[in-house]
Write an enzyme that holds these catalytic residues in place. Structure first.
Site, mmCIF file in Angstrom:
data_model
loop_
_atom_site.group_PDB
_atom_site.id
_atom_site.type_symbol
_atom_site.label_atom_id
_atom_site.label_comp_id
_atom_site.label_asym_id
_atom_site.label_seq_id
_atom_site.Cartn_x
_atom_site.Cartn_y
_atom_site.Cartn_z
ATOM 1 N N SER A 66 8.280 3.596 6.408
ATOM 2 C CA SER A 66 7.172 4.398 6.929
ATOM 3 C C SER A 66 6.768 3.950 8.326
ATOM 4 O O SER A 66 6.659 2.754 8.604
ATOM 5 C CB SER A 66 5.960 4.284 5.999
ATOM 6 N N GLU A 69 4.264 17.699 9.882
ATOM 7 C CA GLU A 69 2.982 17.025 9.693
ATOM 8 C C GLU A 69 2.160 17.115 10.979
ATOM 9 O O GLU A 69 2.241 16.239 11.847
ATOM 10 C CB GLU A 69 3.184 15.560 9.288
ATOM 11 N N HIS A 113 3.931 4.105 9.356
ATOM 12 C CA HIS A 113 2.621 3.470 9.213
ATOM 13 C C HIS A 113 2.729 1.946 9.149
ATOM 14 O O HIS A 113 1.749 1.246 9.408
ATOM 15 C CB HIS A 113 1.909 4.009 7.974
ATOM 16 N N TRP A 143 -0.753 16.445 11.552
ATOM 17 C CA TRP A 143 -1.794 15.420 11.628
ATOM 18 C C TRP A 143 -1.272 14.036 12.015
ATOM 19 O O TRP A 143 -2.056 13.132 12.277
ATOM 20 C CB TRP A 143 -2.483 15.304 10.266
ATOM 21 N N HIS A 144 0.039 13.857 12.044
ATOM 22 C CA HIS A 144 0.625 12.523 12.222
ATOM 23 C C HIS A 144 1.048 12.322 13.677
ATOM 24 O O HIS A 144 1.926 13.022 14.183
ATOM 25 C CB HIS A 144 1.831 12.369 11.295
ATOM 26 N N ASP A 172 -2.732 8.995 11.201
ATOM 27 C CA ASP A 172 -3.016 10.326 10.671
ATOM 28 C C ASP A 172 -4.448 10.676 11.042
ATOM 29 O O ASP A 172 -5.367 9.876 10.805
ATOM 30 C CB ASP A 172 -2.862 10.357 9.148
ATOM 31 N N ALA A 196 6.987 8.654 3.070
ATOM 32 C CA ALA A 196 8.176 7.843 3.356
ATOM 33 C C ALA A 196 8.325 6.743 2.310
ATOM 34 O O ALA A 196 7.343 6.258 1.735
ATOM 35 C CB ALA A 196 8.059 7.221 4.745
ATOM 36 N N GLU A 225 0.836 -1.206 0.000
ATOM 37 C CA GLU A 225 0.000 0.000 0.000
ATOM 38 C C GLU A 225 0.869 1.255 0.000
ATOM 39 O O GLU A 225 0.583 2.223 -0.712
ATOM 40 C CB GLU A 225 -0.930 0.019 1.213
ATOM 41 N N GLN A 226 1.951 1.234 0.783
ATOM 42 C CA GLN A 226 2.850 2.387 0.816
ATOM 43 C C GLN A 226 3.498 2.602 -0.553
ATOM 44 O O GLN A 226 3.688 3.740 -0.988
ATOM 45 C CB GLN A 226 3.921 2.190 1.889
#
Length: 251
Positions: free
Chosen positions: A105, A164, A107, A166-167, A114, A100, A78-79
């Protein structure tokens, strides 16, 4: 006295692992360990403990209808798709700042999320999470629940990622409180802890009558790493994803 015995591979897991452009994730997170953080977006997944505490944090600030999860855990595939799409749509400079590399990442860890203020037309890559209103109240309480704003303004040269707002990243308490008070990124916090060697000079944090000792233990290369802990003390160990362990002892 009890002795913990840790394998070399254990340095690649735990709530304090550092994942960035220089330190890719080594141990893939099993999807069975992930849960949805928000019924409005069941595809936004996190590791179970961090998801539970994020839910509690949002409940604490009464933001169930006002803050939404945009993106949590991501697989490497997905990344890769997000990275390629951004390169095509936004160009190399934007993508390098905000996305990233696959494998690098946060994530991928299941510990990052996020978030966005609940408004129409939320931007997936750069959702709005301002420093006022309900988002401000969320930030005020975040460290109490183990969360930090991972990529703050002015620290881009350290994190390698643009600012960021939001992260957010789950690192656990009291690490979140220390990082917030000292204005440290996770990179800076890891470096700081290498000065506090396990069994020699732990960093001491006091809260609510409890003494918490935090220290770094370099991992053995060819054998188990052994850490002695007093009976009755509550001990948590996380790998750092590079060369050792962060040991947190509550007394």
């Amino acid at each position: 006295m009890k002795t913990l015995e840790l394998s070399r591979n254990a340095i690649y897991s735990g709530s304090l692992i550092l994942v960035n452009g220089k330190n890719p994730l080594r141990e893939a997170v099993r999807e069975i360990a992930l849960v949805p953080v928000d019924e409005k977006n069941p595809s936004a997944l996190m590791e179970r403990q961090s998801a539970r505490l994020l839910y509690s944090l949002i409940e604490e600030v009464r933001a169930r209808e006002r803050i939404v999860a945009v993106s949590g855990w991501r697989s490497k595939s997905e990344q890769t798709r997000i990275y390629k799409d951004s390169m095509a749509e936004n160009g190399r400079d934007f993508t390098k700042k905000h996305i990233a590399l696959p494998g690098c990442s946060e994530h991928h860890t299941g510990l990052a999320i996020d978030l966005a203020e609940n408004k129409p037309d939320i931007d997936f890559i750069r959702p709005e999470f301002p420093y006022n209103g309900i988002c401000h109240r969320f930030r005020e309480k975040a460290s109490n629940f183990g969360f930090v704003e991972r990529y703050p303004e002015g620290k881009e040269y350290i994190t390698g990622i643009a600012w960021e707002p939001w992260h957010f990243r789950y690192v656990g308490f009291p690490h979140s409180a220390i990082m917030q008070q000292q204005k440290m990124t996770l990179e800076e916090y890891h470096l700081f802890l290498t000065e506090h060697v396990c069994g020699t000079n732990p960093f001491v944090y006091q809260t609510n009558g409890r003494r918490i000792e935090i220290s770094f233990q370099l991992a053995e290369k060819n054998s188990l790493t052994k850490i002695d802990v007093d009976d009755g003390a509550l001990c948590f160990v996380s790998g750092n994803n590079t060369d050792g362990f962060i040991v947190t002892v509550w007394r």
